[in-house]
Write an enzyme that holds these catalytic residues in place. Structure first.
Site, PDB file in Angstrom:
ATOM      1  N   HIS A  63      34.013  48.286  43.625  1.00 40.46           N
ATOM      2  CA  HIS A  63      35.179  49.401  43.410  1.00 40.46           C
ATOM      3  C   HIS A  63      34.344  50.747  43.708  1.00 40.46           C
ATOM      4  O   HIS A  63      33.567  51.190  43.390  1.00 40.46           O
ATOM      5  CB  HIS A  63      35.163  49.258  41.882  1.00 40.46           C
ATOM      6  CG  HIS A  63      35.932  48.200  41.407  1.00 40.46           C
ATOM      7  ND1 HIS A  63      37.301  47.789  41.382  1.00 40.46           N
ATOM      8  CD2 HIS A  63      35.642  46.948  41.074  1.00 40.46           C
ATOM      9  CE1 HIS A  63      37.779  46.756  40.951  1.00 40.46           C
ATOM     10  NE2 HIS A  63      36.636  46.049  40.676  1.00 40.46           N
ATOM     11  N   HIS A 239      31.020  36.966  40.380  1.00 42.84           N
ATOM     12  CA  HIS A 239      31.746  38.172  40.838  1.00 42.84           C
ATOM     13  C   HIS A 239      31.535  38.220  42.531  1.00 42.84           C
ATOM     14  O   HIS A 239      32.763  38.758  43.326  1.00 42.84           O
ATOM     15  CB  HIS A 239      31.274  39.485  40.116  1.00 42.84           C
ATOM     16  CG  HIS A 239      31.882  40.501  40.899  1.00 42.84           C
ATOM     17  ND1 HIS A 239      33.282  40.791  40.437  1.00 42.84           N
ATOM     18  CD2 HIS A 239      31.459  41.776  41.205  1.00 42.84           C
ATOM     19  CE1 HIS A 239      33.593  42.030  40.923  1.00 42.84           C
ATOM     20  NE2 HIS A 239      32.682  42.553  41.347  1.00 42.84           N
TER      21      HIS A 239
END
Ligand code: HPA
Length: 264
Positions: A63, A239
């Site tokens: 992000h 992830h």
């Protein structure tokens, strides 16, 4: 200070940093979607979100925490590369601040992208984008506390979904379950979600959608299926797998977004 006042200040700062006085569309790029943003063309401006009032840096890898201004087919598009999640602990106000800022800057169309676990492996493949037809808000939160009742019959715009299917006729639709995270689901939770009518599971989007609808904007949601949900596949989740699926699908996601902008 009131959250809407801070969003209005952030919108003013955006106007002065981009020399545009209004935006048409805001695009929130979730996990794995950031590489697809480059397909929209050369940015007119780009800077860290923390340059804008009320923004904190995202805590999660993948992000990027930047905001980009880009003009695509005459549309003035604000792109958030990364978002804040409820599980980061900064509260609902931080999660919906980008949407509030974009609406304060004039955006009437909100495009929310995310990474999601696929709950229907029988007709979903990793790397496929899925249009969000509706959601289950299982986050335990809402941005509307103290506000008025809000109709969510058409949380995700039928009109925008039609335009997305024109841009990519292979797109299928699904119901997105938004959980708080940050743990991935247990296999029992995945079975519960399937029984409850969900097709996708993730940790974002639902609160931003509610806030965008409160502000009167139209919402389009697109999930990238980055993995098959826990217990439905042999492998445990991690992830890195989510980010890798994004990198591999960036080309298709980028073309879809660019074609969509031209139709809005
Ligand atoms: N569950 C929740 N969130 C996610 C998943 C998942 O399987 N994949 C990507 N985000």
């Amino acid at each position: 200070m009131n959250a809407l006042t801070v969003a209005a200040e952030a919108a003013d700062e955006l106007r002065s940093r981009s020399s545009l006085d209004c935006f048409d569309v805001v695009l929130v790029m979730g996990s794995g979607w950031v590489p697809a943003a480059d397909a929209l063309g050369e940015p007119a401006a780009e800077f860290p979100v923390t340059d804008l009032p009320g923004f904190a840096p995202p805590a999660v890898e993948g992000h990027a925490g930047r905001v980009r201004v880009v003009e695509v087919a005459g549309r003035r598009v604000l792109v958030f590369l990364g978002r804040t999640h409820l599980y980061e602990g900064r509260g609902v106000e931080a999660v919906v601040h980008p949407v509030r800022t974009a609406l304060a800057a004039g955006a009437g169309v909100v495009v929310l992208t995310n990474a999601a676990g696929g709950l229907r492996p029988e007709h979903q493949r990793v790397g496929d984008p899925v249009l969000i037809a509706d959601h289950l808000n299982l986050s335990g939160a809402t941005p509307l506390t103290g506000a008025r009742f809000l109709d969510l019959t058409e949380a995700y715009s039928t009109r925008l979904r039609g335009l997305a299917r024109e841009a990519d006729p292979g797109l299928v639709e699904g119901v997105y379950a938004g959980l708080r995270g940050p743990s991935y689901e247990t296999p029992a939770e995945v079975r519960m979600l399937r029984t409850s009518g969900a097709d996708l599971v993730g940790m974002s989007t639902v609160l931003e959608t509610i806030e965008a609808r409160r502000g009167g904007a139209e919402v389009l949601g697109i999930s990238l299926v980055t993995n098959i949900a826990a217990g439905l596949a042999a492998e445990p989740l991690d992830h890195e797998e989510v980010l890798a699926a994004g990198r591999e699908s960036a080309g298709r996601m980028g073309s879809l977004l660019a074609a969509l902008m031209a139709k809005l």
